[in-house]
Design a protein around this motif. Structure first.
Motif, short mmCIF file in Angstrom:
data_model
loop_
_atom_site.label_atom_id
_atom_site.label_comp_id
_atom_site.label_asym_id
_atom_site.label_seq_id
_atom_site.Cartn_x
_atom_site.Cartn_y
_atom_site.Cartn_z
N ASP A 154 0.81 -1.22 0.00
CA ASP A 154 0.00 0.00 0.00
C ASP A 154 0.84 1.27 0.00
O ASP A 154 0.34 2.34 -0.34
N VAL A 155 2.09 1.17 0.44
CA VAL A 155 2.97 2.34 0.58
C VAL A 155 4.34 2.00 0.02
O VAL A 155 4.88 0.91 0.30
N ILE A 156 4.92 2.93 -0.74
CA ILE A 156 6.25 2.74 -1.33
C ILE A 156 7.22 3.75 -0.71
O ILE A 156 7.00 4.96 -0.77
N GLU A 157 8.29 3.25 -0.11
CA GLU A 157 9.36 4.11 0.42
C GLU A 157 10.44 4.24 -0.65
O GLU A 157 10.87 3.25 -1.22
N SER A 158 10.89 5.47 -0.92
CA SER A 158 11.82 5.69 -2.03
C SER A 158 13.06 6.48 -1.66
O SER A 158 13.95 6.66 -2.51
N PHE A 177 5.52 7.32 -13.08
CA PHE A 177 4.94 5.98 -13.15
C PHE A 177 3.93 5.77 -12.02
O PHE A 177 2.81 5.30 -12.26
N TRP A 178 4.34 6.09 -10.80
CA TRP A 178 3.43 5.86 -9.67
C TRP A 178 2.19 6.73 -9.78
O TRP A 178 1.07 6.26 -9.51
N LYS A 179 2.34 7.97 -10.18
CA LYS A 179 1.20 8.88 -10.25
C LYS A 179 0.21 8.49 -11.33
O LYS A 179 -1.01 8.64 -11.16
N THR A 180 0.70 8.01 -12.46
CA THR A 180 -0.20 7.66 -13.56
C THR A 180 -0.77 6.25 -13.42
O THR A 180 -1.92 6.01 -13.79
N SER A 181 0.02 5.34 -12.89
CA SER A 181 -0.43 3.94 -12.80
C SER A 181 -1.15 3.64 -11.49
O SER A 181 -2.12 2.88 -11.48
N TYR A 182 -0.69 4.24 -10.39
CA TYR A 182 -1.27 3.96 -9.07
C TYR A 182 -1.37 5.26 -8.27
O TYR A 182 -0.65 5.46 -7.29
N VAL A 185 -1.56 5.28 -4.36
CA VAL A 185 -0.50 4.68 -3.56
C VAL A 185 0.49 5.76 -3.13
O VAL A 185 1.13 6.40 -3.98
N PRO A 186 0.65 6.00 -1.83
CA PRO A 186 1.61 7.01 -1.38
C PRO A 186 3.04 6.59 -1.70
O PRO A 186 3.43 5.44 -1.47
N VAL A 187 3.81 7.52 -2.25
CA VAL A 187 5.23 7.31 -2.52
C VAL A 187 6.00 8.29 -1.64
O VAL A 187 5.84 9.51 -1.76
N LEU A 188 6.83 7.74 -0.77
CA LEU A 188 7.50 8.56 0.25
C LEU A 188 8.93 8.89 -0.16
O LEU A 188 9.58 8.13 -0.86
N GLY A 189 9.41 10.04 0.31
CA GLY A 189 10.83 10.33 0.28
C GLY A 189 11.35 11.04 -0.96
O GLY A 189 12.47 11.54 -0.95
N ILE A 190 10.59 11.09 -2.05
CA ILE A 190 11.01 11.80 -3.26
C ILE A 190 9.86 12.67 -3.76
O ILE A 190 8.69 12.34 -3.53
N HIS A 191 10.21 13.75 -4.45
CA HIS A 191 9.19 14.74 -4.81
C HIS A 191 9.49 15.37 -6.16
O HIS A 191 10.64 15.44 -6.60
N ASP A 192 8.42 15.85 -6.81
CA ASP A 192 8.57 16.54 -8.10
C ASP A 192 8.35 18.04 -7.98
O ASP A 192 8.34 18.75 -8.97
N THR A 202 -0.07 11.22 4.72
CA THR A 202 -0.84 10.48 5.72
C THR A 202 -1.60 9.35 5.05
O THR A 202 -1.91 9.41 3.86
N ILE A 203 -1.91 8.35 5.85
CA ILE A 203 -2.76 7.25 5.40
C ILE A 203 -3.63 6.84 6.58
O ILE A 203 -3.16 6.82 7.72
N SER A 204 -4.89 6.55 6.31
CA SER A 204 -5.83 6.22 7.38
C SER A 204 -6.44 4.86 7.18
O SER A 204 -6.73 4.45 6.04
N CYS A 205 -6.64 4.15 8.26
CA CYS A 205 -7.38 2.89 8.24
C CYS A 205 -7.81 2.56 9.66
O CYS A 205 -7.15 2.95 10.63
N LYS A 206 -8.95 1.88 9.76
CA LYS A 206 -9.48 1.44 11.04
C LYS A 206 -9.54 2.58 12.06
O LYS A 206 -9.19 2.43 13.21
N ASP A 207 -9.92 3.75 11.60
CA ASP A 207 -10.09 4.90 12.48
C ASP A 207 -8.77 5.44 13.01
O ASP A 207 -8.75 6.17 14.01
N VAL A 208 -7.66 5.10 12.39
CA VAL A 208 -6.35 5.59 12.80
C VAL A 208 -5.70 6.28 11.61
O VAL A 208 -5.65 5.74 10.51
N THR A 209 -5.18 7.49 11.85
CA THR A 209 -4.46 8.22 10.81
C THR A 209 -2.97 8.22 11.13
O THR A 209 -2.57 8.60 12.23
N PHE A 210 -2.18 7.77 10.16
CA PHE A 210 -0.73 7.70 10.33
C PHE A 210 -0.07 8.77 9.47
O PHE A 210 -0.42 8.94 8.31
#
Length: 414
Positions: A154-158, A177-182, A185-192, A202-210
Motif C-alpha cells: 500500500d505504501v512505497i518508500e523511495s 509511473f506511480w502517479k499515472t499507474s497507481y 499509492v503514497p510514494v514517500l521520500g522523493i518529490h517533483d 498520511t494514510i488512514s485505516c481502522k479509524d487511525v491516521t498515520f
C-alpha cells in the motif's frame, strides 16, 4: 353365642399398627422427596440452568452492543527491494512481456492480510527496458512496481542511497509511473515539486491516521547541488524536527522510515542510533530502518518523559541476489495497533519480526521470497548461494542466525 369380631387390639398390636402407619407415611414422604429430587435434577434444574445461561448471554449481548468497538490496525513493513541483473532478467519472457509477480507469491497472503503494507523500493523505476541496470547503478523496470502492487503493498518508500543513481530525470520518471499507474499509492521520500516536499503524507485505516516520513542519510550520486532542493528527503536534523511537528498535528501516530546505518553490519552504528534518539525525543511512534542489507533486532525505546518508540534497526533485504549468506535473511515488521474505546488512546498491542529468506537459483531461473517458517532443507540445498560463497547456508544456519539477531543488545553503542 357368637363371638365378637371387633375385639379391641391389645397394646402390642396397637403399637405395631401405629409403627406400620408411621413407616408407610415415612416411605410416602421419602418417595415424594425422591420423586421431587428426580424431577428437579432431570427436568427443573436443567431448565433453570438453561434459563440462566440464556439470560447471561442476553446480558452479555446487550453489554457488547452498548460497549464501544475496539479499533485494531495491522501494519507490516519489509526491507530493501533490490533488483540485480539476474533478478531483472528473470522477469523477461520469450514473448517480450515482463512480469515479476512470482517473486512475491510465497508471502503474498501475509502482505494482503495487513491493513497497511509498506516496502522499501531501493531503486528508481524506468519504462525503458533497454535502460535497466542492476549494479553498481540501479534502474529497475516499472513491471517490478506492478508486481509490488499486485502483491498487496500500500505504501512505497523511495528515499534511498540509490534513488539518484541516474540523476533527477529517472527520479521524475519513477514518480510519473506511480502517479499515472497507481495514483492512490503514497510514494514517500522523493518529490517533483517544492510544494509536494512540504506536505506530510498520511494514510488512514481502522479509524487511525498515520503520518509517514521517509529519509536517507545520503545518495550515491553526489554532489547534492545537482539535485533540486525538494527532490529527496535527506536525514537532516532541522528538517526532521519540522516535519515531525507538522506530522503530529495532523495524525494519530507517526511512522518514520530511515535509510541509514553501515552496509553489511549486523549492528546499528552510532550515527543511526543518534538519529533514532532524535526521532524518539521528537515524539515519533515507530521507526523502521533499512540499508545495511542485514537483519537486525527490534525493541521499544523510552525517553525521559515516558514516550515510547518502537524501533526496527534493520529489516535487511526483502529480495536481492547478494552473495553473502548473511544478506539472504531479511525480516517483516508485524505490528498491531489498537485504540482504547474508553480513553481513545492508541497503543501497540503486539510487535513481531517475521524472518524471511531470499531464495534464488540462477540455473533454474528461480527467484522468490519465503517465510523462514516455510523454508526447507531441500530448498536451502538448492540455493544458488552455494556457487557464490563457501560459508554454510542451511535451514539450521538460517534459524541460528535469526535466533542470534533476536538476542542482540545494541545499547553499548551509545
Amino acid at each position: 353365642m357368637k363371638k365378637n369380631k371387633n375385639i379391641p387390639l391389645n397394646l402390642k398390636e396397637q403399637i405395631n399398627s401405629r409403627i406400620g402407619l408411621i413407616c408407610s407415611i415415612v416411605v410416602m414422604i421419602l418417595l415424594v422427596f425422591v420423586f421431587h429430587q428426580l424431577d428437579y435434577q432431570i427436568i427443573q434444574k436443567p431448565a433453570d440452568q438453561a434459563a440462566k445461561e440464556a439470560e447471561q448471554k442476553k446480558l452479555e449481548a446487550e453489554k457488547a452492543a452498548k460497549a464501544p468497538e475496539i479499533s485494531t490496525a495491522t501494519v507490516i513493513a519489509v526491507g530493501d527491494n533490490l533488483y540485480h541483473d539476474s533478478l531483472i532478467q528473470s522477469g523477461e519472457s520469450d514473448s517480450g512481456t515482463w512480469n515479476y509477480d512470482a517473486i512475491y507469491k510465497n508471502v503474498k497472503d501475509e502482505i494482503q492480510a495487513a491493513d497497511i503494507a509498506m516496502v522499501d523500493q531501493e531503486t528508481v523505476l524506468t519504462t525503458e527496458h533497454d535502460a535497466v541496470s542492476g549494479y553498481p547503478s540501479f534502474a529497475t523496470p516499472t513491471e517490478v512496481g506492478d508486481a509490488l502492487i499486485n502483491a498487496g503493498f500500500d505504501v512505497i518508500e523511495s528515499a534511498t542511497n540509490h534513488i539518484d543513481d541516474y540523476g533527477y530525470d529517472y527520479m521524475a520518471q519513477t514518480l510519473n509511473f506511480w502517479k499515472t499507474s497507481y495514483p492512490d499509492v503514497p510514494v514517500l521520500g522523493i518529490h517533483d515539486s517544492a510544494e509536494s516536499a512540504g506536505e506530510i503524507t498520511t494514510i488512514s485505516c481502522k479509524d487511525v491516521t498515520f503520518s509517514l516520513l521517509n529519509y536517507t542519510t545520503t545518495v550515491n550520486n553526489e554532489p547534492y547541488d545537482e539535485l533540486p532542493d525538494y527532490a529527496v528527503d535527506l536525514l537532516r536534523t532541522d528538517q526532521v524536527i519540522s516535519d515531525i511537528k507538522k506530522a503530529k498535528e495532523i495524525s494519530d501516530m507517526t511512522i518514520a522510515f530511515l535509510h541509514t546505518g553501515a552496509e553489511y553490519s549486523t549492528e546499528p552504528d552510532t550515527e543511526e542510533k543518534t538519529f533514532l534518539q532524535l526521532l524518539l525525543h521528537q515524539g515519533v511512534d515507530i521507526a523502521i530502518c533499512a540499508h545495511s542489507h542485514t537483519l537486525q533486532n527490534f525493541e521499544t525505546l523510552t525517553d525521559d518523559s515516558g514516550h515510547q518508540m518502537l524501533v526496527y534497526y534493520s529489516l535487511g533485504n526483502f529480495i536481492s541476489t547478494q552473495k553473502d549468506p548473511v544478506c539472504l535473511l531479511g525480516g517483516m515488521a508485524d505490528i498491531t495497533i489498537v485504540r482504547d474505546p474508553i480513553s481513545d488512546a492508541l497503543s501497540i498491542r503486539n510487535a513481531d519480526l517475521i524472518p524471511l529468506v531470499t531464495h534464488y537459483n540462477h540455473d533454474q531461473n528461480i527467484y522468490t521470497v519465503y517465510k523462514l517458517s516455510d523454508y526447507t532443507d531441500k530448498l536451502a540445498a538448492s540455493h544458488g548461494v552455494h556457487a557464490e560463497s563457501t560459508e554454510p547456508f542451511t535451514l539450521e544456519t538460517l534459524q541460528e542466525q535469526y535466533k542470534k539477531v533476536l538476542t542482540q543488545d545494541y545499547h553499548t553503542l551509545g
